[in-house]
Design an enzyme around this catalytic site. Structure first.
Site, PDB file in Angstrom:
ATOM      1  CG  PHE A   1      97.633 -12.325  19.118  1.00  0.00           C
ATOM      2  CD1 PHE A   1      98.112 -12.515  17.835  1.00  0.00           C
ATOM      3  CD2 PHE A   1      96.827 -13.309  19.690  1.00  0.00           C
ATOM      4  CE1 PHE A   1      97.805 -13.671  17.128  1.00  0.00           C
ATOM      5  CE2 PHE A   1      96.519 -14.465  18.986  1.00  0.00           C
ATOM      6  CZ  PHE A   1      97.012 -14.651  17.702  1.00  0.00           C
TER       7      PHE A   1
ATOM      8  N   GLY B   1      98.836  -0.894  19.156  1.00  0.00           N
ATOM      9  CA  GLY B   1      97.517  -0.508  19.646  1.00  0.00           C
ATOM     10  C   GLY B   1      96.714  -1.607  20.300  1.00  0.00           C
ATOM     11  NE  ARG B   2      92.716  -7.008  19.502  1.00  0.00           N
ATOM     12  CZ  ARG B   2      92.932  -8.324  19.505  1.00  0.00           C
ATOM     13  NH1 ARG B   2      94.113  -8.787  19.117  1.00  0.00           N
ATOM     14  NH2 ARG B   2      91.982  -9.157  19.883  1.00  0.00           N
TER      15      ARG B   2
ATOM     16  NE  ARG C   1     101.183  -9.461  16.110  1.00  0.00           N
ATOM     17  CZ  ARG C   1     100.626 -10.318  15.261  1.00  0.00           C
ATOM     18  NH1 ARG C   1      99.799  -9.867  14.322  1.00  0.00           N
ATOM     19  NH2 ARG C   1     100.894 -11.610  15.336  1.00  0.00           N
TER      20      ARG C   1
ATOM     21  CB  CYS D   1     112.183 -28.615  17.742  1.00  0.00           C
ATOM     22  SG  CYS D   1     111.815 -29.920  18.921  1.00  0.00           S
TER      23      CYS D   1
END
Length: 295
Positions: free
Chosen positions: A272, A276-277, A274, A131
């Site tokens: 996101f 290859g993406r 990751r 937090c």
């Protein structure tokens, strides 16, 4: 600025208590019982240290954060800048990192105008690993106005992927313990130039910001992008925008508020990330919307 501080060498494994901040280890050995496949097998494990770190300005304690006890000078400067305590690094005149009874105290002497503003805010927050807002006095203070970042070029997909592939090589504490977050600065070729780690994702980013600022000053974030091993919360977006980071790439998801705030700031936000993406939530090279305002 006079210093007395911990260093990356403090990441060494230790089993006894430290006598000074420099001796405080970021990783410790502990006895464990391994279950699953082998009944009651004894063993040893490496665990990440977590210690209370007090941010003290001109003799007044402002915040206590749970943090990894390494790179504390970087942490103090980065926190001071991203939390708006300082406007510029040269407003920090002196910094001492000292052991106290219950943890570590970072004692800073700052410019009078900064200290007067800090006193006026009347914030005394206790930070926790997950937090960044503990102790905020009101809902109105929870989401601060975000500054706009300069117009920039969005990094190409291959550059993001290249940086992502190399991130683990810059996370020694994570390799040892599996318990720390990383924040890295990547150049325009996708190469990681600098990385910092901490048990707290906000702290890791503050350490990175402090380290870059100490070395490069006003030009620290002119070229390149930041890569973090955590999710992209709005607090991570705010901290980035506050020092002019144009692009933030996160291994995990972005929150809806983070996406909206990145849009207001004109920041590129990627999540996101990751192999290859990855997902582009906001492109900083797009035209700003009418609701965006410069500070």
């Amino acid at each position: 600025m006079r210093r007395r501080s911990s260093s990356p060498e403090s990441a060494a494994v230790a089993a006894t208590g430290p006598d000074s901040p420099k001796d405080f280890p970021a990783v410790r050995q502990t006895a464990v019982e391994v279950c699953g496949g082998i009944e009651g097998a004894p063993g040893q494990d490496l665990v990440a240290e977590e210690v209370p770190v007090a941010m003290v300005y001109n003799g007044v304690s402002h915040a206590v954060m749970m943090a990894s006890p390494c790179d504390l000078e970087d942490f103090a400067l980065g926190f001071s800048l991203t939390e708006g305590v300082l406007d510029r690094p040269d407003q920090l005149f002196q910094l001492d990192v000292v052991m106290v009874e219950d943890g570590i105290s970072i004692e800073m002497h700052i410019a009078g105008e900064c200290f007067a503003r800090l006193r006026k805010q009347r914030r005394n927050m206790t930070g926790r690993t997950g937090c960044g807002l503990c102790g905020t006095e009101s809902l109105a203070h929870a989401v601060r106005a975000i500054p706009r970042v300069p117009i920039h070029t969005v990094p190409g997909d291959e550059l993001v992927q290249q940086a992502l592939r190399n991130l683990r090589n810059h996370q020694p504490l994570q390799k040892q313990t599996g318990a720390t977050h990383g924040a890295a600065w990547c150049d325009n070729q996708g190469r990681i130039e600098l990385a910092r780690e901490d048990v707290g994702r906000h702290n890791a980013l503050d350490k990175l910001i402090g380290a870059r600022t100490r070395e490069f000053g006003d030009t620290a974030f002119d070229d390149g992008f930041a890569l973090i091993s955590s999710r992209a919360s709005f607090e991570m977006v705010h901290k980035s925008a506050s020092v002019g980071i144009r692009c933030l790439v996160a291994v995990s998801a972005a929150t809806a508020l983070a996406v909206r705030e990145a849009g207001k700031a004109g920041m590129t936000l990627i999540g996101f990330a990751r192999p290859g993406r990855h997902v582009i939530y906001n492109r900083g090279d797009d035209q700003p919307s009418e609701e965006c305002e410069d500070e």
